[in-house]
Scaffold this active site. Structure first.
Site, mmCIF file in Angstrom:
data_model
loop_
_atom_site.group_PDB
_atom_site.id
_atom_site.type_symbol
_atom_site.label_atom_id
_atom_site.label_comp_id
_atom_site.label_asym_id
_atom_site.label_seq_id
_atom_site.Cartn_x
_atom_site.Cartn_y
_atom_site.Cartn_z
ATOM 1 N N THR A 27 -21.902 -4.111 7.064
ATOM 2 C CA THR A 27 -21.175 -3.095 7.816
ATOM 3 C C THR A 27 -21.467 -1.711 7.262
ATOM 4 O O THR A 27 -21.570 -1.522 6.056
ATOM 5 C CB THR A 27 -19.662 -3.358 7.793
ATOM 6 O OG1 THR A 27 -19.193 -3.316 6.435
ATOM 7 C CG2 THR A 27 -19.339 -4.726 8.384
ATOM 8 N N ALA A 85 -8.315 -0.147 6.688
ATOM 9 C CA ALA A 85 -8.334 -1.578 7.009
ATOM 10 C C ALA A 85 -9.390 -1.942 8.050
ATOM 11 O O ALA A 85 -9.361 -3.053 8.583
ATOM 12 C CB ALA A 85 -6.956 -2.011 7.496
ATOM 13 N N ALA A 86 -10.325 -1.046 8.320
ATOM 14 C CA ALA A 86 -11.322 -1.312 9.359
ATOM 15 C C ALA A 86 -12.152 -2.547 9.032
ATOM 16 O O ALA A 86 -12.441 -3.374 9.905
ATOM 17 C CB ALA A 86 -12.226 -0.099 9.543
ATOM 18 N N GLY A 87 -12.550 -2.690 7.770
ATOM 19 C CA GLY A 87 -13.327 -3.857 7.378
ATOM 20 C C GLY A 87 -12.549 -5.144 7.523
ATOM 21 O O GLY A 87 -13.113 -6.203 7.859
ATOM 22 N N ASP A 88 -11.237 -5.087 7.282
ATOM 23 C CA ASP A 88 -10.403 -6.273 7.437
ATOM 24 C C ASP A 88 -10.278 -6.663 8.903
ATOM 25 O O ASP A 88 -10.334 -7.844 9.250
ATOM 26 C CB ASP A 88 -9.019 -6.027 6.842
ATOM 27 C CG ASP A 88 -9.074 -5.777 5.345
ATOM 28 O OD1 ASP A 88 -9.986 -6.304 4.688
ATOM 29 O OD2 ASP A 88 -8.204 -5.038 4.837
ATOM 30 N N ASP A 110 0.840 -1.195 0.000
ATOM 31 C CA ASP A 110 0.000 0.000 0.000
ATOM 32 C C ASP A 110 0.877 1.247 0.000
ATOM 33 O O ASP A 110 1.705 1.438 0.901
ATOM 34 C CB ASP A 110 -0.906 0.024 1.233
ATOM 35 C CG ASP A 110 -1.983 -1.048 1.200
ATOM 36 O OD1 ASP A 110 -2.119 -1.710 0.155
ATOM 37 O OD2 ASP A 110 -2.672 -1.213 2.212
#
Length: 299
Positions: free
Chosen positions: A212, A242-245, A15
Site C-alpha cells: 500500500t 486507520a486507512a490501512g486497517d 487512542d
C-alpha cells in the site's frame, strides 16, 4: 449471500488523538487544535472494519482492567463484533498517542499494556480461529501469539491475511503459513530492503502480497503473474490513521466472499479512501454502503 466469518487476532488500544496545523519536530512544542479519545489498536480497528464491511467478525485480544478497557469492550461490541473471547488482564490497557496534522499525516506512539500479556491461546480462541473463513493478524501483539494463531488457521484450512505492521522480526514458519501479506512502503523496505520500486520482492515472503502507498494507491503481486498497480480513490483526506486497517479488513472480507483477488484489492482501496475522510481510528471506519459508493465511483 452467507456472511463471511472473519476472526481478527490482535491489539486493542485507547487512542488519544490530538490535531495541529503541523506535527512537532523533536524538541519542539506545537499548539494543537483539538483532542479526542477514540478506541483503536490495529486488531480492534480491523475487527470493527470487517464487521462494518459486511462480515461476521470476532475479535481475539486483551484489554486492561482499567476504565479504558471497559470503554474498549463496549465500543468493539457496539460495532457488532463478537467479543466473547476478549480477555481482561489486570493492569492498564494499551494506549496510542496520536498526533495528526492539517494535511492528514500522523505520528503515533503505542504503549502495549494488556496487549503484551496476550499469550498462549486458549482452546476456545483456537476453536474460533479454526472455524473462521479468514484469519486476520498484525504484529502489535507478541509474535509467538500471532504465529500460534496463524499455524492453527493453516492446519484448519482457514485463509490467513497478515498485515505485517509494525515491521518486526518474525519466524520463517509464520510467513510460510501466510496466504496474503499486506504492508506499506516502510514495512516492505524493512522486510525486503526494497520499496515501491520492486513490490514483487514481497513474493519471497508470501504467495500473494499488497504493497500500500497511501494516497498513491497500491501494488498487488502474486506468484506467477505480473505486478498490478491499483490507483487510489481520490477523496479529501482528513486523517489517515486507520486507512490501512480499513483496507486490510475489506480485503479479507472481499476475499472471503469469493471475489477475484484483484477485484478485492480494488474494493479494499475504496474502503481505505472512505476511512480517511473522518478524524479518528475506529470512528472513521466505513460502512459497506460507503465502500460500495466509492468503489462504484472509481470503476
Amino acid at each position: 449471500m452467507q456472511q463471511t466469518r472473519v476472526v481478527v487476532v490482535g491489539s486493542a488500544n485507547m487512542d488519544l488523538v490530538a490535531t495541529a496545523s503541523a506535527l512537532p519536530r523533536p524538541g519542539e512544542t506545537v499548539l494543537g487544535d483539538d483532542f479526542v479519545m477514540v478506541p483503536g489498536g490495529k486488531g480492534a480497528n480491523q475487527a470493527i472494519a470487517a464487521a462494518r464491511a459486511g462480515a461476521s467478525a470476532a475479535f481475539l485480544g486483551a484489554i486492561g482492567s482499567d476504565a479504558f478497557g471497559v470503554t474498549l469492550r463496549a465500543r468493539i461490541n457496539a460495532a457488532g463484533v463478537d467479543t466473547g473471547q476478549l480477555r481482561v488482564v489486570y493492569g492498564t490497557s494499551g494506549v496510542a498517542l496520536v498526533m495528526v496534522s492539517a494535511d492528514g499525516e500522523n505520528a503515533i506512539l503505542v504503549t502495549p499494556g494488556a496487549n503484551a500479556a496476550f499469550t498462549e491461546l486458549t482452546e476456545g480462541e483456537l476453536a474460533a480461529v479454526r472455524e473462521a473463513d479468514v484469519l486476520v493478524a498484525q504484529l502489535e501483539i507478541p509474535v509467538a501469539t500471532v504465529t500460534e494463531a496463524v499455524l492453527a488457521a493453516r492446519a484448519a484450512g482457514t485463509r490467513v491475511v497478515l498485515n505485517a505492521a509494525p515491521a518486526r522480526q518474525v519466524p520463517d514458519e509464520l510467513l510460510a503459513a501466510v496466504d496474503m501479506l499486506v504492508v506499506n512502503e516502510n514495512e516492505a523496505q524493512a522486510f525486503t530492503g526494497r520499496g515501491r520500486d520492486d513490490p514483487s520482492a514481497l513474493l519471497a515472503l508470501a504467495p500473494r502480497a499488497v504493497l500500500t502507498l497511501g494516497a498513491e494507491g497500491a501494488w498487488y503481486v502474486e506468484r506467477g503473474t505480473e505486478a498490478v498497480y491499483v490507483p487510489a480513490v481520490r477523496v479529501d483526506a482528513v486523517d489517515s490513521t486507520a486507512a490501512g486497517d480499513a483496507f486490510t479488513a475489506a480485503l479479507a472480507v472481499a476475499w472471503g466472499e469469493g471475489r477475484d483477488l484483484l477485484a478485492a484489492v480494488r474494493w479494499a482501496a475504496a474502503a481505505g479512501a472512505a476511512c480517511v475522510r473522518r478524524l479518528g481510528a475506529s470512528v472513521a471506519l466505513p460502512q459497506r454502503a460507503e465502500i460500495d459508493e466509492l468503489h462504484a465511483r472509481s470503476a
